[in-house]
Design a protein around this motif. Structure first.
Motif, short mmCIF file in Angstrom:
data_model
loop_
_atom_site.label_atom_id
_atom_site.label_comp_id
_atom_site.label_asym_id
_atom_site.label_seq_id
_atom_site.Cartn_x
_atom_site.Cartn_y
_atom_site.Cartn_z
N MET A 350 42.51 50.82 58.87
CA MET A 350 43.08 51.91 58.07
C MET A 350 44.40 51.48 57.46
O MET A 350 45.03 50.51 57.90
CB MET A 350 43.27 53.17 58.91
N ALA A 351 44.82 52.19 56.43
CA ALA A 351 46.10 51.91 55.78
C ALA A 351 47.24 52.18 56.75
O ALA A 351 47.12 53.02 57.65
CB ALA A 351 46.24 52.77 54.52
N LEU A 352 48.34 51.49 56.53
CA LEU A 352 49.49 51.66 57.41
C LEU A 352 49.94 53.11 57.46
O LEU A 352 50.26 53.63 58.54
CB LEU A 352 50.65 50.77 56.93
N GLU A 353 49.99 53.75 56.32
CA GLU A 353 50.42 55.16 56.29
C GLU A 353 49.55 56.03 57.17
O GLU A 353 50.05 56.92 57.87
CB GLU A 353 50.41 55.69 54.85
N ASP A 354 48.24 55.78 57.16
CA ASP A 354 47.32 56.56 58.00
C ASP A 354 47.51 56.24 59.47
O ASP A 354 47.46 57.13 60.33
CB ASP A 354 45.86 56.29 57.58
N ALA A 355 47.74 54.97 59.77
CA ALA A 355 47.94 54.57 61.17
C ALA A 355 49.20 55.23 61.74
O ALA A 355 49.21 55.69 62.88
CB ALA A 355 48.03 53.05 61.27
N LEU A 356 50.24 55.29 60.94
CA LEU A 356 51.47 55.93 61.39
C LEU A 356 51.26 57.43 61.59
O LEU A 356 51.73 58.01 62.58
CB LEU A 356 52.60 55.70 60.37
N ALA A 357 50.54 58.04 60.67
CA ALA A 357 50.31 59.49 60.77
C ALA A 357 49.44 59.85 61.96
O ALA A 357 49.59 60.94 62.54
CB ALA A 357 49.68 59.99 59.47
N GLN A 358 48.54 58.97 62.34
CA GLN A 358 47.60 59.25 63.43
C GLN A 358 48.02 58.61 64.76
O GLN A 358 47.25 58.62 65.72
CB GLN A 358 46.21 58.74 63.05
N ALA A 359 49.23 58.10 64.81
CA ALA A 359 49.67 57.35 66.00
C ALA A 359 49.58 58.19 67.27
O ALA A 359 49.12 57.71 68.31
CB ALA A 359 51.09 56.83 65.81
N GLU A 360 49.99 59.44 67.21
CA GLU A 360 50.01 60.26 68.42
C GLU A 360 48.60 60.46 68.97
O GLU A 360 48.37 60.25 70.17
CB GLU A 360 50.67 61.61 68.14
N GLN A 361 47.67 60.86 68.13
CA GLN A 361 46.32 61.11 68.63
C GLN A 361 45.65 59.81 69.08
O GLN A 361 44.90 59.79 70.07
CB GLN A 361 45.47 61.81 67.56
N ASN A 362 45.89 58.71 68.38
CA ASN A 362 45.30 57.44 68.78
C ASN A 362 45.87 56.95 70.11
O ASN A 362 45.14 56.41 70.95
CB ASN A 362 45.53 56.39 67.69
N LEU A 363 47.17 57.14 70.29
CA LEU A 363 47.79 56.71 71.55
C LEU A 363 47.30 57.56 72.71
O LEU A 363 47.00 57.04 73.79
CB LEU A 363 49.32 56.81 71.42
N ARG A 364 47.19 58.86 72.50
CA ARG A 364 46.72 59.75 73.57
C ARG A 364 45.29 59.38 73.99
O ARG A 364 44.97 59.31 75.17
CB ARG A 364 46.78 61.21 73.11
N ARG A 365 44.43 59.15 73.01
CA ARG A 365 43.04 58.82 73.31
C ARG A 365 42.94 57.49 74.06
O ARG A 365 42.19 57.36 75.04
CB ARG A 365 42.23 58.74 72.01
N THR A 366 43.68 56.50 73.62
CA THR A 366 43.62 55.19 74.29
C THR A 366 44.17 55.28 75.70
O THR A 366 43.63 54.67 76.63
CB THR A 366 44.40 54.15 73.48
N ALA A 367 45.24 56.04 75.90
CA ALA A 367 45.78 56.23 77.25
C ALA A 367 44.76 56.90 78.15
O ALA A 367 44.64 56.56 79.33
CB ALA A 367 47.06 57.06 77.18
N ARG A 368 44.05 57.86 77.58
CA ARG A 368 43.00 58.53 78.37
C ARG A 368 41.95 57.53 78.83
O ARG A 368 41.49 57.56 79.98
CB ARG A 368 42.36 59.63 77.50
#
Length: 377
Positions: A350-368
């Protein structure tokens, strides 16, 4: 009941270290609700270092106005600790990369002047010591803007003041320290950095960090040449070897400037922060450490938070799992520091802008998912 220590650095331009710790805990708690969690945000001299040090010392903040990296005024703050005798100044506050959108990043123009203005404001309050943290800058001006704010005269061959930003490195022919603020020599400067790069060359400030600050290939050549001339000039003026110092290239060469103009001493930021927050005491009771930062690559092993944390955890016999916003070249080198496993959090390209915008949900899911794997063990 496992005891899990959550000790991330910031995910640059998306989550502070404290926010990342909270999100990781939320993800782990979905599958390990009975675990005991300790959130311990870390930093290594980059963004979040001021917050970590001020929080650990029970200090306070002062807000002021300073020149931003693009030359426009902005609000910035610095910390005061040790009964207001020590100021903690984070370069990213006034001169940080996160202050500019991608389209406006240009290291020929971005200036470190605002960082010098914060130092002046702190001196006006009577501090005896300044802890200057260098990471996260938008600049590649060799700290010249900072020095100019403190009274240094940087002139071109015709005797005129040089332009702001990296362009000034291409023009500077003389440096005059006669009007340097007289309080500087009487103040102790500790310079906290998160890299050990030299000033110039393939591993130096410009070639390694210039591209993320907006430098084109043509800019890289000119800026590195200008940085080399400027570094040699500063060495002559202060009669001190600076260019080859490990960390001289930190924050676009501000590491060298802080040593040359301020008489500072470079220190690995992660060691300072780990001591301040009492990391070793927390590791004694931990069964697992979960950490992370915005990017893990070949640089991670060189003075970054994850490397320092993994070293201490290995000595305590505690495994470390790291989560990264992105995985760069040679990220596997971080495993040699003592990290057991590394996971990128971005599920698809994904584009950098999208990765930054989705960082919280992606981090939460990976931690889970990390928690689920730990639970299986």
């Amino acid at each position: 009941m496992p005891h899990i220590l959550i000790a991330p650095d910031s995910f640059k331009e998306s989550l502070t270290a404290a926010e990342a710790a909270r999100v990781i805990r939320e993800g782990l708690s979905e599958v390990l609700p009975a675990a005991r969690y300790i959130e311990l945000p870390l930093a290594d001299g980059g963004e979040g270092t001021m917050e970590a040090l001020v929080t650990a010392a029970g200090g306070r903040y002062e807000e002021t106005e300073a020149t931003g990296p693009d030359g426009n005024p902005l609000k910035a703050r610095f910390g005061l600790i040790h009964d207001d005798r020590t100021a903690v100044i984070e370069m990213a506050e006034a001169s940080g990369l996160q202050k500019l959108p991608l389209a406006r990043r240009n290291p020929l123009k971005t200036t470190s002047r605002g960082t010098g203005e914060l130092i002046l404001d702190a001196l006006d309050l009577g501090v005896e010591q300044v802890i200057l943290t260098l990471g996260g800058s938008a600049t590649n001006d060799g700290g010249l803007g900072m020095a100019q704010a403190l009274g240094v005269k940087a002139l071109d061959a015709s005797g005129k003041p040089v332009a702001a930003g990296g362009q000034g490195l291409l023009e500077v022919a003389s440096l005059n320290l006669h009007e340097l603020d007289t309080r500087i020599p009487a103040t102790r400067f500790r310079v906290i950095c998160d890299v050990d790069n030299p000033l110039t060359g393939p591993a130096g400030a410009t070639y390694v960090f210039g591209p993320q600050k907006g430098a084109t290939p043509e800019m890289l050549i000119a800026l590195d040449q200008g940085m080399a001339r400027y570094g040699a000039l500063l060495e002559q003026v202060v009669s001190r070897k600076l260019v080859s110092l490990p960390g001289a290239g930190a924050a676009g060469g501000t590491g060298m400037a802080a040593c040359g103009f301020l008489g500072g001493r470079l220190e690995p930021g992660v060691d300072v922060v780990m001591d301040a927050v009492g990391l070793r005491a927390h590791l004694k009771d931990a069964d697992l450490v979960v950490t992370g930062e915005g990017r893990i690559d070949g640089q991670t092993a060189h003075g970054k938070t994850l490397a320092g944390l993994a070293r201490e955890a290995a000595q305590a016999g505690v495994p470390v799992v790291a989560l990264a916003g992105s995985l760069g070249d040679d990220y596997e080198e971080a495993l040699a520091c003592g990290i057991s496993a590394i996971f990128g959090i971005t599920p698809t390209p994904m584009a950098l802008e999208d990765a930054l915008a989705q960082a919280e949900q992606n981090l939460r899911r990976t931690a889970r998912n990390v928690g689920a794997l730990y639970g299986l063990g």
